[in-house]
Structures are given as C-alpha cells and as structure tokens.
Design an enzyme around this catalytic site. Structure first.
Site, PDB file in Angstrom:
ATOM      1  N   ARG A  23      -1.200 -36.927  -3.698  1.00 54.03           N
ATOM      2  CA  ARG A  23      -2.002 -37.707  -2.621  1.00 54.03           C
ATOM      3  C   ARG A  23      -1.924 -39.045  -2.849  1.00 54.03           C
ATOM      4  O   ARG A  23      -2.358 -39.802  -3.766  1.00 54.03           O
ATOM      5  CB  ARG A  23      -3.443 -37.100  -2.880  1.00 54.03           C
ATOM      6  CG  ARG A  23      -4.473 -37.924  -1.763  1.00 54.03           C
ATOM      7  CD  ARG A  23      -5.836 -37.075  -1.706  1.00 54.03           C
ATOM      8  NE  ARG A  23      -6.613 -37.135  -2.754  1.00 54.03           N
ATOM      9  CZ  ARG A  23      -8.063 -36.749  -2.586  1.00 54.03           C
ATOM     10  NH1 ARG A  23      -8.305 -36.405  -1.661  1.00 54.03           N
ATOM     11  NH2 ARG A  23      -8.636 -36.765  -4.003  1.00 54.03           N
TER      12      ARG A  23
ATOM     13  N   ASP B  71     -15.906 -38.445  -8.160  1.00 53.51           N
ATOM     14  CA  ASP B  71     -14.797 -39.288  -7.715  1.00 53.51           C
ATOM     15  C   ASP B  71     -15.485 -40.551  -6.649  1.00 53.51           C
ATOM     16  O   ASP B  71     -16.427 -40.211  -6.388  1.00 53.51           O
ATOM     17  CB  ASP B  71     -13.401 -38.522  -7.278  1.00 53.51           C
ATOM     18  CG  ASP B  71     -13.768 -37.860  -5.958  1.00 53.51           C
ATOM     19  OD1 ASP B  71     -14.736 -37.902  -5.579  1.00 53.51           O
ATOM     20  OD2 ASP B  71     -12.849 -36.987  -5.828  1.00 53.51           O
TER      21      ASP B  71
END
Length: 540
Positions: free
Chosen positions: A169, A453
């Site tokens: 990603r 996150d």
C-alpha cells in the site's frame, strides 16, 4: 544532500542511509521522475476536484450515485480480469508497517496476504520509506533476518514454507515526499512508494510466481482510479512486463467512493482484484464531508459505531454485492485488537468480539478480512474456513438480495447512540498518544489494547471537532467546547507524565503532540488530513 548525478533534475534531499544505493539507483529514480512528470499534473487536478466536491456536499448535505455513469452500472456484461492464483484465496490478511521485524512476522503469520503498509501504519520518515523498500527486497530474496536489540530474540523467515503474498500500500494522493525532488518539485508520496517498489520488484515477483500487487488508499472517485490505471499501463510498458500483471485492491474508505464502487472497478477492470471495507477512514470521511450537515450527521463515540449499524451494513453489503457482480474479491474490515500478555480476561472478551465480527463478514459473503496481530489469524481463519471450506473464495455468492439506496449510505441518524463524555476523553487520549508516537516515526501503535494508526487518529480528532461545532451536550451535563477539550488534554498530559515518569516524558514529543491535536481538532479551518500539518513537524 545527495543526487544520482551532478546534472540530474532528480535530487535526494536527505542524509545518506545505509544501503540506500540499492534502492535509490539512477534507473529507479529516473522511473519515479517519469511518473512525476507524466502524472502529477493530473493528480493536482483531482485534488482540486476533491475540494469542489466537498463544497458541493457542504451546500446540499447529500450524495447520490452518479447519473453520468449509470450505463456502466446497468451493463451486466463486464467483469474485472480473472484473479491470479496468488490472490485467489484471501481469507485472512494481516496488515502492518514494513519494518524488519514486522516484515518477517507478517510473512510467517499464516495469513494468506500481508498488506505491506507505507501509508496509515507508517510514519513517512525518509528512513522508513527507504528501509521499508529494502526490507521487501531482502524478503523476496530470503536475505532477511532480525535480532531485537532489547530482548535479544532473533527472527527469520520459515524455511520451506509458503509465505504470505504481499499486497503493498503506497501513500495516498494527498501526501508529498519532501526528500525527493524532480525539477525542483516534491514528488507525490504515492509515486515514490509505488515507483521504487514496482521498479525493483515487478520482475522478481513474477519469477516467484506472484506479481506486483497493490492496495490503493483514500480513493475518492472513479477518476482517481482511472489515474492509477494509466499509471499501471505506463509502468508495465516501461519495465517490459505484460499488461494486466499488476493487480490493485481499492480501499472503499471514503463516503464519495462508496457511491462509485462499480465505476472504480470498471476503470481498473484489467488490473482490479477487489475492494476493501476500511472502517475507520470511512467514518472519518463521513465526519469530514458532512461536518456542517447538522445534528443528523453527528456520530457517537467511535467504538459505538459497529459494523451492524444500518448505514454501515448498507456500505458493506453493497460492497459485497458490487464485487461479486463484477468478479472481484470483497475484503472485510480490520480486527484491531492487540492481545494482552498479562490479562487473559481482556483477551477472552476481545477474542469473542473478533470471532463474532469475522463470522458475520464470512456469513455476509466477504471473501476475506483483515487482522492487525498474528494471534488473530487463527480466529479469522476459522470463521472463513467454516464458510468457505476448500473453496478459495465465495465470489459465486452474488447477494442479489441486496438493494441499497443512495440515502441508506448516509443514514447516520439511524443510530440511537449519542456522544459521551468518556468518548471525548478517549478521543483526546488516543489522539495525543498516537500523534506522539507518529512524530517519533511509528505509524502503528498499540494503545489500550487496540492497534491504532493514522485512520483511527483521524476519526478521534474529527469527532472532537464535530462535537464541539455541533454543540453536543454529554450525559453529565457538560457541553463539548474548546475549553473542555483543552482541559481534558492538559489532564491527559499530566496522567502520561505520572504513568511513564518525568525522564521518559521529557524525552518524548508529548507537548508537541498535545499542541498538534488541539490545532487539528479545534481550528475553525478544518485540516483535510492531520498528517499534512504533522508531516511538517516530522523529523527525518
């Protein structure tokens, strides 16, 4: 400062790192420069379009499926390209940053897929950007090991065992990389991450029987997917591999993208692998886009918004229906729990919740799901094994019973829960603790037994902003005000100082994190992403 050649328009504006020459080769940097020159102007136009669309949402407080793409949605004849063998079974995916220890643990975890994350689970220091690329190269050549300097424990890849397939990603479109300049301009972080990884590993992965596979984050429209598709076409020609080798899974983690799922798959149809339901960024996107839409868009405490909420059910069921209609994988959301080594009672309750969540996803037709910790892999695996058996996926389950209307996706007022004072306290606690770790270069952080996150920090600061601007009154009679948020933040700083000690507190970035949280949570001018002002303060 170093550069690949004295006359080169590509400049690496950073202190040299060990082994960086293996990643920052002249040839790789030339490829990144070509990506920048060809595609960054289009990226700038798409970012401007985001702002225009947000202004339209502020004016109308609604969204709808696009009338101009109705023919694509109505055409039942098209499907995405068949899945490559390495991506056909995705029943459990583990996520995490590309530090050396995580790389080894994720590949060894027993999950089918590892989302190797240069985005929300990684603070983009130049060291993290470059060494993450090195760690993946070393993993593919099985030249990776790690010894923890604190515990002395050693980590290595399991010999003669199949490792998780990597889906990488890159950063989202909105972020730049300040350490890499082309023609005097910062290169978008997406092109740095994608370009270096693709250039070095595309052929290597093909030789291993796999391929260059990607997760595409923060996509807001099918036009942004079209840009990625054009990047893939160019990149495959550039390095001389067959068209269609790249596969991309798009995270449907913005509310605007939820209205364009079919169009996104259509734009990427030669390279599409699936869609993913990214819960935390999705909630953040709802708050961000409808922040001035009145009381009906006020979300309760983030942990009170489960995937069984009606508007979240509409989102996930539409995703499964769309993916299977078009031959793509539908991947479920994150199980963010981090097992406690000291409290089995906490683990028992959490494991039951994770199992219920994964049982629901498998029962709804998802082909796989995410976990944040290796200990959760067996739990998720059991849920999907029970439904899939020996089948690699359930794309044959078309979910033709699903009929989601445009209004269903934004029916936030269907929730009966309200914001609470403890919810505000938790948002402040998570915000300060996460931002402090991020400023130290850590993007995935265990806080209160959950893996946090950037996405979870975004929903925390956005809820503080929303509740204050919506004049929310809590159950204890207090109103959400800037003064209340500042008081709670000051108390949290003192609690942290008492918890970790004066020396550790002084060595950290606690006051800086406190100030930054209050900036992005209280400023009248809402920052689109907290990582934009945070990146200006990130060292390295």
């Amino acid at each position: 400062m170093s550069a690949p050649a004295p006359s080169s328009p590509v400049v690496v504006d950073a202190e040299p790192l060990p082994r960086q020459e293996e990643v920052l080769t002249d040839e790789a940097l030339a490829f990144v420069a070509e990506l920048h020159r060809r595609f960054t102007p289009r990226r700038a136009g798409l970012l401007a379009r985001r702002a225009e669309r947000r202004a339209e949402i502020a004016r109308t407080s609604t969204l709808d499926f696009l009338p101009e793409t109705a023919a694509i949605r109505a055409d039942d004849s098209w499907k995405v390209a068949p899945s490559p063998a390495a991506l056909n079974d995705r029943r459990v995916e583990i996520t995490g940053p590309t530090d050396r220890k995580m790389t080894i643990n994720a590949l060894n975890s027993g999950a089918k897929i590892w989302l190797a994350d240069f985005e929300d689970a990684s603070a983009p220091t130049w060291e993290n950007v470059v060494t993450g690329q090195l760690n993946l190269i070393d993993a593919y050549t099985r030249a990776i090991d790690f010894t923890d300097p604190n515990s002395g424990k050693s980590y290595a890849l399991k010999p003669n065992e199949e490792l998780a397939t990597v889906v990488m990603r890159p950063r989202g479109w909105h972020l730049n990389e300040r350490h890499l300049l082309v023609d005097g301009e910062q290169v978008p972080g997406a092109f740095v991450d994608f370009g270096l990884y693709f250039f070095h590993n595309a052929q290597r992965l093909l030789d291993l029987g796999k391929g260059p596979y990607f997760y595409l984050p923060k996509t807001e429209s099918h036009l942004e997917a079209r840009l990625w598709n054009d990047v893939f076409v160019f990149a495959q020609d550039y390095v001389g591999i067959p068209q269609g080798t790249v596969r991309a899974t798009v995270l449907i983690e913005t509310i605007t993208a939820a209205y364009e799922m079919e169009e996104i798959l259509y734009e990427l149809r030669d390279h599409a692998s699936g869609l993913n339901a990214g819960r935390w960024d999705y909630l953040f996107s709802i708050v961000k886009n409808f922040r001035d839409g009145g009381p009906r868009f006020v979300l309760p405490d983030r942990n009170a918004v489960t995937m069984t909420a009606p508007f979240m059910r509409a989102y996930t069921e539409l995703l499964v229906r769309t993916c299977h209609k078009r031959g793509a994988h539908a991947i479920g959301g994150m199980a963010a729990f981090i097992p406690s080594r000291r409290d089995e009672a906490v683990n028992k309750v959490a494991f039951e919740k994770v199992k219920a969540d994964k049982d629901r996803e498998a029962g709804d037709g998802f082909d796989g799901s995410w976990v944040a910790h290796p200990d959760l892999v067996p739990i998720a695996l059991a849920s999907f094994d029970a439904v899939l058996g020996e089948k690699p996926n359930q794309k044959d389950r078309l979910r033709e019973d699903v009929d989601v209307k445009a209004a269903d996706l934004i029916a936030v007022d269907s929730l009966h829960a309200r914001p609470t004072y403890p919810g505000l306290v938790n948002a402040v606690q998570v915000g300060i603790r996460y931002i402090e770790a991020w400023l130290r270069g850590l993007g995935a952080v265990a806080i209160f037994n959950l893996m946090e996150d950037a996405a979870t920090a975004e929903i925390s600061r956005s809820q503080i902003w929303q509740w204050i601007n919506a004049d929310v009154e809590f159950e204890n009679g207090e109103k959400a005000t800037p003064e209340l948020a500042r008081r709670i933040a000051a108390e949290e700083l003192e609690n942290i100082r008492a918890e970790i000690g004066a020396d550790a507190f002084a060595a950290g970035h606690w006051q800086q994190a406190h100030d930054l949280l209050l900036e992005v949570a209280l400023d009248a001018d809402y920052a689109d992403f907290l990582t934009l002002p945070a990146y200006e303060q990130l060292r390295g």
